[in-house]
Design a protein around this motif. Structure first.
Motif, PDB file in Angstrom:
ATOM      1  N   THR A   1       0.842  -1.185   0.000  1.00 30.17           N
ATOM      2  CA  THR A   1       0.000   0.000   0.000  1.00 30.17           C
ATOM      3  C   THR A   1       0.879   1.237   0.000  1.00 30.17           C
ATOM      4  O   THR A   1       1.799   1.356   0.820  1.00 30.17           O
ATOM      5  CB  THR A   1      -0.931   0.012   1.218  1.00 30.17           C
ATOM      6  N   VAL A   2       0.640   2.150  -0.943  1.00 32.96           N
ATOM      7  CA  VAL A   2       1.460   3.354  -1.060  1.00 32.96           C
ATOM      8  C   VAL A   2       0.564   4.581  -1.045  1.00 32.96           C
ATOM      9  O   VAL A   2      -0.607   4.538  -1.435  1.00 32.96           O
ATOM     10  CB  VAL A   2       2.303   3.342  -2.355  1.00 32.96           C
ATOM     11  N   SER A   3       1.134   5.680  -0.571  1.00 29.12           N
ATOM     12  CA  SER A   3       0.438   6.961  -0.610  1.00 29.12           C
ATOM     13  C   SER A   3       0.569   7.574  -2.002  1.00 29.12           C
ATOM     14  O   SER A   3       1.537   7.305  -2.723  1.00 29.12           O
ATOM     15  CB  SER A   3       1.035   7.910   0.430  1.00 29.12           C
ATOM     16  N   PHE A   4      -0.398   8.400  -2.370  1.00 31.44           N
ATOM     17  CA  PHE A   4      -0.315   9.096  -3.649  1.00 31.44           C
ATOM     18  C   PHE A   4      -1.026  10.431  -3.538  1.00 31.44           C
ATOM     19  O   PHE A   4      -1.842  10.663  -2.636  1.00 31.44           O
ATOM     20  CB  PHE A   4      -0.934   8.272  -4.784  1.00 31.44           C
ATOM     21  N   THR A   5      -0.701  11.335  -4.453  1.00 33.35           N
ATOM     22  CA  THR A   5      -1.425  12.593  -4.621  1.00 33.35           C
ATOM     23  C   THR A   5      -1.700  12.771  -6.104  1.00 33.35           C
ATOM     24  O   THR A   5      -0.854  12.458  -6.939  1.00 33.35           O
ATOM     25  CB  THR A   5      -0.602  13.786  -4.093  1.00 33.35           C
ATOM     26  N   LYS A   6      -2.883  13.232  -6.417  1.00 33.86           N
ATOM     27  CA  LYS A   6      -3.240  13.517  -7.811  1.00 33.86           C
ATOM     28  C   LYS A   6      -3.012  15.009  -8.068  1.00 33.86           C
ATOM     29  O   LYS A   6      -3.418  15.862  -7.277  1.00 33.86           O
ATOM     30  CB  LYS A   6      -4.704  13.160  -8.064  1.00 33.86           C
TER      31      LYS A   6
ATOM     32  N   THR B   1      -2.392  22.542 -16.177  1.00 33.60           N
ATOM     33  CA  THR B   1      -3.284  22.824 -17.307  1.00 33.60           C
ATOM     34  C   THR B   1      -3.919  21.550 -17.870  1.00 33.60           C
ATOM     35  O   THR B   1      -3.988  21.342 -19.082  1.00 33.60           O
ATOM     36  CB  THR B   1      -2.569  23.618 -18.426  1.00 33.60           C
ATOM     37  N   GLY B   2      -4.385  20.680 -16.958  1.00 42.36           N
ATOM     38  CA  GLY B   2      -5.109  19.490 -17.373  1.00 42.36           C
ATOM     39  C   GLY B   2      -4.249  18.286 -17.711  1.00 42.36           C
ATOM     40  O   GLY B   2      -4.771  17.192 -17.918  1.00 42.36           O
ATOM     41  N   ASN B   3      -2.948  18.467 -17.800  1.00 47.63           N
ATOM     42  CA  ASN B   3      -2.006  17.357 -17.988  1.00 47.63           C
ATOM     43  C   ASN B   3      -1.826  16.741 -16.598  1.00 47.63           C
ATOM     44  O   ASN B   3      -1.200  17.345 -15.724  1.00 47.63           O
ATOM     45  CB  ASN B   3      -0.697  17.915 -18.515  1.00 47.63           C
ATOM     46  N   ASP B   4      -2.431  15.549 -16.351  1.00 52.00           N
ATOM     47  CA  ASP B   4      -2.558  15.076 -14.976  1.00 52.00           C
ATOM     48  C   ASP B   4      -1.638  13.906 -14.656  1.00 52.00           C
ATOM     49  O   ASP B   4      -1.272  13.106 -15.517  1.00 52.00           O
ATOM     50  CB  ASP B   4      -4.010  14.740 -14.649  1.00 52.00           C
ATOM     51  N   PHE B   5      -1.289  13.829 -13.362  1.00 50.02           N
ATOM     52  CA  PHE B   5      -0.266  12.886 -12.905  1.00 50.02           C
ATOM     53  C   PHE B   5      -0.654  12.273 -11.561  1.00 50.02           C
ATOM     54  O   PHE B   5      -1.307  12.915 -10.741  1.00 50.02           O
ATOM     55  CB  PHE B   5       1.084  13.603 -12.739  1.00 50.02           C
ATOM     56  N   VAL B   6      -0.191  11.043 -11.374  1.00 49.13           N
ATOM     57  CA  VAL B   6      -0.259  10.399 -10.074  1.00 49.13           C
ATOM     58  C   VAL B   6       1.122  10.553  -9.433  1.00 49.13           C
ATOM     59  O   VAL B   6       2.116  10.072  -9.974  1.00 49.13           O
ATOM     60  CB  VAL B   6      -0.623   8.902 -10.200  1.00 49.13           C
ATOM     61  N   ILE B   7       1.174  11.263  -8.309  1.00 50.40           N
ATOM     62  CA  ILE B   7       2.438  11.538  -7.629  1.00 50.40           C
ATOM     63  C   ILE B   7       2.649  10.489  -6.543  1.00 50.40           C
ATOM     64  O   ILE B   7       1.796  10.323  -5.666  1.00 50.40           O
ATOM     65  CB  ILE B   7       2.422  12.950  -7.000  1.00 50.40           C
ATOM     66  N   ILE B   8       3.770   9.788  -6.607  1.00 51.37           N
ATOM     67  CA  ILE B   8       4.087   8.744  -5.643  1.00 51.37           C
ATOM     68  C   ILE B   8       5.312   9.164  -4.844  1.00 51.37           C
ATOM     69  O   ILE B   8       6.424   9.213  -5.388  1.00 51.37           O
ATOM     70  CB  ILE B   8       4.369   7.395  -6.339  1.00 51.37           C
ATOM     71  N   PRO B   9       5.168   9.488  -3.549  1.00 52.71           N
ATOM     72  CA  PRO B   9       6.352   9.827  -2.749  1.00 52.71           C
ATOM     73  C   PRO B   9       7.141   8.565  -2.397  1.00 52.71           C
ATOM     74  O   PRO B   9       6.594   7.621  -1.839  1.00 52.71           O
ATOM     75  CB  PRO B   9       5.746  10.475  -1.501  1.00 52.71           C
TER      76      PRO B   9
ATOM     77  N   SER C   1      -5.401  13.520  -2.222  1.00 50.84           N
ATOM     78  CA  SER C   1      -4.428  12.508  -1.817  1.00 50.84           C
ATOM     79  C   SER C   1      -5.161  11.283  -1.279  1.00 50.84           C
ATOM     80  O   SER C   1      -6.331  11.360  -0.873  1.00 50.84           O
ATOM     81  CB  SER C   1      -3.480  13.059  -0.736  1.00 50.84           C
ATOM     82  N   GLY C   2      -4.454  10.154  -1.281  1.00 58.75           N
ATOM     83  CA  GLY C   2      -5.048   8.923  -0.779  1.00 58.75           C
ATOM     84  C   GLY C   2      -4.018   7.820  -0.695  1.00 58.75           C
ATOM     85  O   GLY C   2      -2.815   8.070  -0.723  1.00 58.75           O
ATOM     86  N   GLU C   3      -4.504   6.592  -0.601  1.00 60.45           N
ATOM     87  CA  GLU C   3      -3.644   5.416  -0.590  1.00 60.45           C
ATOM     88  C   GLU C   3      -4.171   4.426  -1.612  1.00 60.45           C
ATOM     89  O   GLU C   3      -5.377   4.357  -1.877  1.00 60.45           O
ATOM     90  CB  GLU C   3      -3.602   4.771   0.787  1.00 60.45           C
ATOM     91  N   VAL C   4      -3.267   3.649  -2.174  1.00 60.32           N
ATOM     92  CA  VAL C   4      -3.637   2.643  -3.156  1.00 60.32           C
ATOM     93  C   VAL C   4      -2.792   1.393  -2.906  1.00 60.32           C
ATOM     94  O   VAL C   4      -1.637   1.489  -2.490  1.00 60.32           O
ATOM     95  CB  VAL C   4      -3.438   3.164  -4.601  1.00 60.32           C
ATOM     96  N   THR C   5      -3.376   0.233  -3.123  1.00 52.48           N
ATOM     97  CA  THR C   5      -2.665  -1.028  -2.949  1.00 52.48           C
ATOM     98  C   THR C   5      -2.218  -1.548  -4.297  1.00 52.48           C
ATOM     99  O   THR C   5      -3.028  -1.695  -5.225  1.00 52.48           O
ATOM    100  CB  THR C   5      -3.551  -2.069  -2.262  1.00 52.48           C
ATOM    101  N   LEU C   6      -0.907  -1.809  -4.427  1.00 52.64           N
ATOM    102  CA  LEU C   6      -0.341  -2.364  -5.643  1.00 52.64           C
ATOM    103  C   LEU C   6      -0.311  -3.876  -5.520  1.00 52.64           C
ATOM    104  O   LEU C   6       0.314  -4.435  -4.612  1.00 52.64           O
ATOM    105  CB  LEU C   6       1.092  -1.828  -5.849  1.00 52.64           C
TER     106      LEU C   6
END
Length: 290
Positions: free
Chosen positions: A4-9, A13-21, A284-289
């Motif tokens: 399980t990792v933390s992430f921020t979206k 200008t609409g070019n979107d990314f999932v940020i993984i610390p 921000s949230g968490e996601v399980t890989l």
């Protein structure tokens, strides 16, 4: 074992990314992990992944660390492939570092390691400005075939740390009629592929000393995006080249996701291209890989 990792979206200008610390470089993100995270139906959704890692913690960042950059932007396209640079992504990357307190911009430029070398970011009226460094105009035209524009068109190769092919279109109707759900075909095809930008100059091209164009883009490894920062820089550089020596060094570029600024000042005796625009963190949230 699933992790399980933390992430921020975030987006620029609409070019979107999932940020993984991942400051210590402990995560092993496979191409499949990246593709699932970026999937808009089965994952979080994004045009790419920004892994936030200390430059000294991974092999690709050692050179940047030696040059004084604490952080390295490990940027991955939505299909999992590695990319050299991302002009919107690096602004979002720096916005994240500042917001979580891992870096400051108040004392001057912040150096960030990328696969295209160390880039510096400062605050600007539009949000953040990144110095993409010198650029290179590639010799010879590339023939571009795209659905919706009829006959193939010549494109100019521009390298701003990653490869681009810029195509001029005569009017906005043709730009709007492009079908970029289909991959444009390039002849000859660049060895490592390229982002493809389609541009229409404004009328008039220059107002109050600032050039103005509109652009759409097909990003390598992603597809059409609402914005591409390095593509915006490449498009402005190509139109400036076509316009001749009287063309301005400051440009406003409209993309489907908003407006970005481009400057071409002299830095340490050579021309650099600088990109400015907003950077927004959404949630921000968490996601399980798996």
């Amino acid at each position: 074992m699933p992790q399980t990792v933390s992430f921020t979206k975030g987006h620029g200008t609409g070019n979107d990314f999932v940020i993984i610390p991942d400051p210590d470089g402990a995560l092993d993100l496979s191409d499949d992990h990246v593709a699932i995270l970026c999937d808009r139906r089965f994952g979080i959704g994004g045009d790419g992944i920004l892994r936030v890692v200390r430059a000294a913690s991974i092999a690709e960042g050692r050179e940047a660390a030696a040059a004084g950059a604490e952080w390295f932007m490990d940027y991955r396209n939505a299909d999992g492939s590695k990319a050299e640079m991302c002009g919107n992504g690096i602004r979002v990357f720096v916005r994240y570092l500042v917001d979580v307190g891992w870096a400051q911009l108040d004392d001057g430029p912040l150096a960030i390691g990328t696969r295209a070398g160390v880039k510096t970011v400062t605050r600007s009226d539009l949000g953040f400005e990144v110095d993409l460094g010198p650029w290179r105009v590639e010799p010879g035209d590339v023939l571009v075939r795209a659905r919706g524009i009829g006959a193939p068109r010549p494109g100019m190769g521009i390298d701003v740390g990653n490869p681009h092919i810029v195509v001029a279109l005569p009017d906005e109707a043709e730009l709007d009629g492009l079908d970029l759900t289909v991959l444009p075909q390039l002849h000859p095809a660049p060895v490592h592929g390229a982002n493809v930008e389609f541009v229409v100059p404004s009328d008039p091209l220059v107002h109050a000393g600032v050039g103005s164009i509109r652009m759409r883009v097909f990003e390598r490894g992603v597809g059409e995006t609402l914005s591409c920062g390095t593509g915006v820089a490449a498009a402005a550089l190509a139109v400036r080249e076509w316009a001749g020596p009287a063309a301005p060094d400051q440009w406003s570029v409209t993309v489907p996701g908003g407006v970005l600024g481009v400057r071409m000042p002299e830095v340490d005796g050579e021309r650099h291209v600088l990109l400015s625009g907003p950077a927004t963190l959404v949630y921000s949230g968490e996601v399980t890989l798996a």
